[in-house]
Design a protein around this motif. Structure first.
Motif, PDB file in Angstrom:
ATOM      1  N   GLN A 157      -7.377  -5.642  -6.194  1.00  0.00           N
ATOM      2  CA  GLN A 157      -6.996  -4.248  -5.980  1.00  0.00           C
ATOM      3  C   GLN A 157      -8.264  -3.476  -5.663  1.00  0.00           C
ATOM      4  O   GLN A 157      -9.277  -3.622  -6.348  1.00  0.00           O
ATOM      5  CB  GLN A 157      -6.353  -3.680  -7.252  1.00  0.00           C
ATOM      6  N   ARG A 166       4.915  -3.128 -11.869  1.00  0.00           N
ATOM      7  CA  ARG A 166       6.208  -3.124 -11.168  1.00  0.00           C
ATOM      8  C   ARG A 166       6.225  -4.174 -10.060  1.00  0.00           C
ATOM      9  O   ARG A 166       7.203  -4.890  -9.878  1.00  0.00           O
ATOM     10  CB  ARG A 166       6.490  -1.742 -10.587  1.00  0.00           C
ATOM     11  N   ILE A 167       5.123  -4.252  -9.338  1.00  0.00           N
ATOM     12  CA  ILE A 167       5.048  -5.235  -8.245  1.00  0.00           C
ATOM     13  C   ILE A 167       5.188  -6.653  -8.814  1.00  0.00           C
ATOM     14  O   ILE A 167       5.984  -7.463  -8.335  1.00  0.00           O
ATOM     15  CB  ILE A 167       3.703  -5.099  -7.490  1.00  0.00           C
ATOM     16  N   GLU A 182      -7.286   2.300  -5.393  1.00  0.00           N
ATOM     17  CA  GLU A 182      -5.945   2.096  -5.953  1.00  0.00           C
ATOM     18  C   GLU A 182      -4.839   2.271  -4.923  1.00  0.00           C
ATOM     19  O   GLU A 182      -3.665   2.283  -5.273  1.00  0.00           O
ATOM     20  CB  GLU A 182      -5.659   3.042  -7.132  1.00  0.00           C
ATOM     21  N   MET A 240       0.516   5.245  -4.886  1.00  0.00           N
ATOM     22  CA  MET A 240       0.033   4.298  -5.906  1.00  0.00           C
ATOM     23  C   MET A 240      -1.195   4.827  -6.642  1.00  0.00           C
ATOM     24  O   MET A 240      -1.494   4.400  -7.758  1.00  0.00           O
ATOM     25  CB  MET A 240      -0.347   2.957  -5.248  1.00  0.00           C
ATOM     26  N   ASN A 275      -4.068   0.299  -2.502  1.00  0.00           N
ATOM     27  CA  ASN A 275      -3.409  -0.956  -2.128  1.00  0.00           C
ATOM     28  C   ASN A 275      -3.757  -2.089  -3.081  1.00  0.00           C
ATOM     29  O   ASN A 275      -4.783  -2.083  -3.749  1.00  0.00           O
ATOM     30  CB  ASN A 275      -3.730  -1.343  -0.671  1.00  0.00           C
ATOM     31  N   SER A 323       0.815  -1.214   0.000  1.00  0.00           N
ATOM     32  CA  SER A 323       0.000   0.000   0.000  1.00  0.00           C
ATOM     33  C   SER A 323       0.849   1.265   0.000  1.00  0.00           C
ATOM     34  O   SER A 323       2.049   1.231   0.286  1.00  0.00           O
ATOM     35  CB  SER A 323      -0.941  -0.012   1.211  1.00  0.00           C
ATOM     36  N   THR A 353      -1.225   6.188 -10.378  1.00  0.00           N
ATOM     37  CA  THR A 353       0.083   6.017 -11.029  1.00  0.00           C
ATOM     38  C   THR A 353       0.051   4.781 -11.913  1.00  0.00           C
ATOM     39  O   THR A 353      -0.025   3.669 -11.398  1.00  0.00           O
ATOM     40  CB  THR A 353       1.201   5.854  -9.957  1.00  0.00           C
ATOM     41  N   LEU A 396       6.566   5.562  -3.985  1.00  0.00           N
ATOM     42  CA  LEU A 396       5.388   4.929  -4.564  1.00  0.00           C
ATOM     43  C   LEU A 396       4.686   4.054  -3.520  1.00  0.00           C
ATOM     44  O   LEU A 396       3.484   4.160  -3.295  1.00  0.00           O
ATOM     45  CB  LEU A 396       5.841   4.076  -5.766  1.00  0.00           C
ATOM     46  N   ILE A 397       5.486   3.227  -2.861  1.00  0.00           N
ATOM     47  CA  ILE A 397       4.925   2.254  -1.927  1.00  0.00           C
ATOM     48  C   ILE A 397       5.431   2.543  -0.519  1.00  0.00           C
ATOM     49  O   ILE A 397       6.625   2.790  -0.299  1.00  0.00           O
ATOM     50  CB  ILE A 397       5.293   0.838  -2.403  1.00  0.00           C
ATOM     51  N   THR A 402       1.904   0.634 -11.619  1.00  0.00           N
ATOM     52  CA  THR A 402       2.271   0.184 -10.267  1.00  0.00           C
ATOM     53  C   THR A 402       2.175  -1.337 -10.153  1.00  0.00           C
ATOM     54  O   THR A 402       3.110  -2.000  -9.697  1.00  0.00           O
ATOM     55  CB  THR A 402       1.333   0.816  -9.209  1.00  0.00           C
TER      56      THR A 402
END
Ligand code: ADP
Ligand code: ASP
Ligand code: MG
Length: 470
Positions: free
Chosen positions: A358, A341-342, A362, A332, A364, A328, A335, A390-391, A338
């Motif tokens: 999700q 990337r995770i 947005e 995020m 988390n 979270s 964006t 970001l996170i 995200t």
């Protein structure tokens, strides 16, 4: 009739049980059927081999030795129960003994090196199946048939080198299996193939993942263009839920490939999640039958979905040994990229994701992964993603499980989710995460592991599954 028959560890728990499996094989061979037999390790042996390899890594040689001795004793007893002829028994006994000596040396080597690579782990795990196939082939010869043991690799199954979860290279596999096993079948020889294990293109032993013997059977079935694949087990077929969790569970007489593939992927019958893919693509029917009640028809998995009015949820599954991670951070929100990337971080670390959700805020994203990979996943996410704005947070929960409701009748039926969540809520069980596949064939949710079985029982009652599936 050409059939690939797989006998799981539950059908090979001990020699007395294995005799039932041998009787079944004998009966069908006498009917003139052409059979390929796939065998798993004796029940629980793969778990013991995992324990032994972990003990080896800790250099706990006392545990390694104790497990090796226990495995030796179990296989010795297995031989005693199967063979009356001491001559044949002695020959196989020597074979078991030699294999066990080799296993112990491998484990001691792992201890000295202080290294257990995925490749050496697969090698250790392969001993379970590699001990059984020659014994069953020997027992069939003793009954007057011609039989020959093969490892998965010898039978022609070639995989990538993703040790622990190897994937078959299907085109090459089909070709090789045909080249190696067709001549045996034509000569009236029964191939007895180790389930679960194969080799990669460099000749190293790989494993297909837990429950992989079912997968071996379907791979061979498709390669040899079998009429059917039969999976013999210790329950009456694929059931409305695990009968060990809900005793009123009923056998599902018929399932479509779509539903069965979904159920396998969601953990039904502890089957390999991809086990039904090859047969589903080739349209080869799969039957699941009870070794202890051989005349019972069991479950037939074929092309058509038989959706009867009123049949909404057909089965409930429970996936244990999973963990949930929630990532979270207000950065995020809005964006793009995200999630990518995770999941890129997880993918690069070889971490398989079982479920994703999700929230529309947005802020988390939650996902579920195998519990054994939790530490690795958290470390990878923290090192790659924290600190960039970001996170903000990576939160892990280890004691969760996935409960899933499956059924083709759920598609387009409004109100199913409401019924599911009300029934679970009435039990006072808190739902941590929810996902529905766009196929609408399943709804999955996450609860605390200690509440999973209670959720299953509540839903079994809500959808009146104890009354059976038409
Ligand atoms: P095998 O040795 O035949 O591969 P497994 O232990 O891998 O046996 O799988 C069979 C077990 O799966 C059954 O004993 C049962 O407890 C469990 N199981 C879980 N869900 C289901 C289900 N929906 N239908 C049938 N069995 C299930
Ligand atoms: N013996 C392997 C396991 O326990 C494969 C199987 O049983 O299908 O996972
Ligand atoms: Mg199994």
């Amino acid at each position: 009739m050409r059939v690939v028959m797989k006998f799981g560890g539950t059908s090979l728990a001990d020699g007395k049980v294995a005799k039932k499996a041998l009787e079944i094989i004998q009966d069908y061979l006498q009917k003139g059927w052409s059979l390929v037999i796939v065998v798993s390790a004796l029940s629980q042996i793969t778990d013991r081999l995992i324990e032994a390899s972990e003990a080896a890594l800790r250099r706990d040689l006392a545990t390694v030795r104790a497990i090796c001795q226990e495995l030796n004793r179990r296989h010795e007893k297995f031989l005693e129960d199967i063979f009356e002829d001491p001559h044949l028994k002695d020959e196989l006994s020597r074979f078991v003994h030699e294999r066990m000596e080799e296993l112990e040396k491998v484990l001691v080597g792992i201890g000295y090196l202080g290294e257990l690579t995925p490749r050496s782990r697969d090698y250790v795990l392969s001993f379970g199946e590699r001990l059984v196939a020659p014994i069953i082939a020997g027992a069939l010869c003793n009954l007057g048939f011609r039989a020959k043991a093969f490892t998965g690799g010898e039978a022609g199954i070639i995989t990538d080198s993703n040790f622990g979860e190897a994937r078959p290279l299907m085109e090459m596999t089909k070709l090789q299996v045909r080249q190696r096993l067709e001549p045996e079948l034509e000569a009236g020889i029964v191939p007895v193939v180790t389930g679960f294990i194969a080799t990669d293109q460099n000749g190293y032993i790989t494993t297909l993942g837990r429950g992989g013997s079912d997968y071996t059977a379907t791979i061979l079935g498709v390669s040899l263009k079998a009429d059917e694949v039969w999976l013999w087990t210790d329950v009456d077929g694929l059931m409305t839920t695990d009968p060990k969790v809900e005793p009123s569970a009923r056998t599902i007489p018929q399932l479509s490939f779509h539903e069965a593939v979904e159920m396998a992927a969601l953990g039904a019958k502890r089957m390999h999640p991809r086990a039904l893919e090859p047969t589903s693509e080739a349209g080869i029917p799969v039957r699941i039958k009870n070794t202890f009640r051989r005349d019972y028809p069991g479950t037939l998995i074929t092309g058509e979905a038989r959706v009867r009015p009123g049949s909404i949820v057909k089965a409930l599954t429970l996936i244990k040994d999973v963990a949930m991670i929630t990532v979270s951070g207000s950065g995020m929100v809005g964006t793009p990229g995200t999630a990518a990337r995770i999941f890129d971080v997880l993918g690069r670390n070889g971490i398989n994701i079982l479920m994703i959700s999700q929230s529309s805020s947005e802020a988390n994203i939650s996902f579920v992964i195998p519990r054994s990979l939790l530490g690795k996943a958290v470390t990878a996410l923290e090192t790659s993603l924290l600190g960039g704005g970001l996170i903000k947070n990576v939160e892990a929960e280890a004691d969760v499980c996935i409960v899933a409701a499956v059924g083709a009748g759920m598609k387009g039926t409004p109100g199913v989710a409401a019924r599911i969540f009300k029934a679970v809520g009435d039990e006072g069980i808190n739902i941590r995460m929810i996902a529905q596949g766009s196929s609408e064939l399943n709804i999955s949710f996450v609860v605390k592991e200690s509440e999973g079985e209670r959720a299953i029982r509540a839903l079994h009652k809500e959808f009146r599954l104890h009354e059976g599936i038409p």
